[in-house]
Design a protein around this motif. Structure first.
Motif, short mmCIF file in Angstrom:
data_model
loop_
_atom_site.label_atom_id
_atom_site.label_comp_id
_atom_site.label_asym_id
_atom_site.label_seq_id
_atom_site.Cartn_x
_atom_site.Cartn_y
_atom_site.Cartn_z
N ALA A 17 0.82 -1.21 0.00
CA ALA A 17 0.00 0.00 0.00
C ALA A 17 0.86 1.26 0.00
N GLN A 18 2.01 1.22 0.67
CA GLN A 18 2.92 2.36 0.67
C GLN A 18 3.39 2.69 -0.73
N LEU A 19 3.68 1.66 -1.53
CA LEU A 19 4.08 1.87 -2.93
C LEU A 19 2.99 2.63 -3.70
N ILE A 20 1.76 2.21 -3.52
CA ILE A 20 0.65 2.85 -4.22
C ILE A 20 0.43 4.26 -3.69
N TRP A 21 0.51 4.43 -2.39
CA TRP A 21 0.40 5.76 -1.77
C TRP A 21 1.43 6.72 -2.38
N SER A 177 -8.06 -0.01 1.26
CA SER A 177 -9.07 -0.30 0.24
C SER A 177 -9.35 0.93 -0.62
N MET A 178 -9.38 2.11 0.00
CA MET A 178 -9.62 3.34 -0.75
C MET A 178 -8.44 3.66 -1.67
N ILE A 179 -7.22 3.42 -1.19
CA ILE A 179 -6.03 3.65 -2.00
C ILE A 179 -6.04 2.73 -3.22
N VAL A 180 -6.42 1.48 -3.00
CA VAL A 180 -6.52 0.51 -4.10
C VAL A 180 -7.61 0.94 -5.08
N GLN A 184 -7.36 1.82 -9.19
CA GLN A 184 -8.20 1.23 -10.23
C GLN A 184 -8.81 2.31 -11.10
N ARG A 185 -9.26 3.38 -10.51
CA ARG A 185 -9.86 4.48 -11.27
C ARG A 185 -8.83 5.20 -12.14
N VAL A 186 -7.63 5.36 -11.63
CA VAL A 186 -6.56 5.94 -12.46
C VAL A 186 -6.34 5.08 -13.70
N ILE A 187 -6.43 3.77 -13.55
CA ILE A 187 -6.21 2.84 -14.66
C ILE A 187 -7.40 2.82 -15.61
N GLU A 202 5.51 -0.89 -13.05
CA GLU A 202 5.23 -2.31 -12.87
C GLU A 202 5.13 -2.69 -11.40
N ASP A 203 6.02 -2.17 -10.56
CA ASP A 203 5.97 -2.55 -9.15
C ASP A 203 4.70 -2.04 -8.47
N VAL A 204 4.21 -0.91 -8.90
CA VAL A 204 2.96 -0.38 -8.36
C VAL A 204 1.79 -1.26 -8.79
N TYR A 205 1.81 -1.68 -10.05
CA TYR A 205 0.73 -2.53 -10.54
C TYR A 205 0.74 -3.89 -9.84
N VAL A 206 1.92 -4.45 -9.62
CA VAL A 206 2.04 -5.72 -8.91
C VAL A 206 1.50 -5.58 -7.48
N ALA A 207 1.83 -4.47 -6.83
CA ALA A 207 1.33 -4.23 -5.47
C ALA A 207 -0.19 -4.14 -5.47
N TYR A 208 -0.73 -3.45 -6.46
CA TYR A 208 -2.18 -3.31 -6.60
C TYR A 208 -2.86 -4.68 -6.75
N LYS A 209 -2.34 -5.50 -7.64
CA LYS A 209 -2.94 -6.82 -7.88
C LYS A 209 -2.85 -7.69 -6.63
N SER A 210 -1.75 -7.59 -5.89
CA SER A 210 -1.60 -8.40 -4.69
C SER A 210 -2.62 -7.99 -3.62
#
Length: 223
Positions: A17-21, A177-180, A184-187, A202-210
């Motif tokens: 989540a930190q990666l996505i943040w 959950s809100m960060i995730v 998704q909306r950005v994508i 790629e690392d952000v997308y992998v974090a998102y999928k996990s």
């Protein structure tokens, strides 16, 4: 989460989540703009930070925009913008410096309706400061660039660390959950014409999928 209790967050999930943040932050340098737009949400800290920036002299006119959503109706029953406006007044922002837009139901409408409110007040800015929740900066930027072509956009949010924000909001599972959901909306939103496309590392997308696999799905779009 099936029994209604918050999901316990592991250290690996927190790091994902930190990666996505971090990705959600645009890291724009604050600078004076012709107007500011504070985007309605469930976090009154947006209004507090907008008041701080106004007192810093970064803009002369501040628009609070937002009606209600399922996430805010119980917190701000008279509408996000109304409560944010009142909070800013209590913090010393003069009424003459603020505009109120109480109808927007999504981020696209936040931008479009705030633009209309500015125009109706005789304000036609060349630059705008978007003030949002920390994890909403990138989506706000991408939406504004689609909805308001040609405007110079600077994004800002309360400069809290991820850990501080989690502690302040009090529900780690809900925040993640809100960060995730925002990622998704950005994508997905560019495909619908709601926002401009953003490159997702790629690392952000992998974090998102996990995190999706691990059940942080309550804020995902309905399929």
């Amino acid at each position: 989460m099936a029994d209604g209790r918050p999901q316990e967050v592991t250290e690996d999930q927190r790091q994902a989540a930190q990666l996505i943040w971090d990705y959600h932050h645009m890291r724009h340098e604050l600078r004076p703009c012709d107007a500011a737009i504070a985007l309605g949400c469930n976090d009154l800290g947006v209004s507090s930070y907008a008041a701080d920036l106004y007192r810093s002299g970064l803009f002369p006119t501040l628009v609070f925009t937002g009606g209600n959503s399922a996430a805010t109706i119980n917190v701000f029953p008279r509408g996000e913008a109304v409560h944010f406006h009142e909070h800013a007044l209590a913090l010393g922002v003069p009424a003459r410096a603020m505009l109120l837009e109480p109808k927007a139901a999504n981020t696209g409408q936040n931008i479009a309706f705030a633009r209309e409110a500015l125009s109706a007040a005789g304000v036609r800015p060349r630059s705008v400061l978007l003030i949002s929740m920390p994890y909403m900066e990138r989506r706000a930027f991408a939406t504004c660039r689609e909805q308001w072509p040609g405007i110079d956009v600077v994004c800002a949010s309360d400069p809290l660390s991820f850990d501080a924000y989690l502690k302040g909001m009090g529900d780690e599972e809900s925040v993640i959950s809100m960060i995730v959901g925002d990622l998704q909306r950005v994508i997905e939103y560019p495909k619908l014409g709601f926002a401009i496309a953003q490159e997702v590392p790629e690392d952000v997308y992998v974090a998102y999928k996990s995190l999706v696999r691990n059940g942080f799905t309550r804020c995902l779009l309905s399929s």
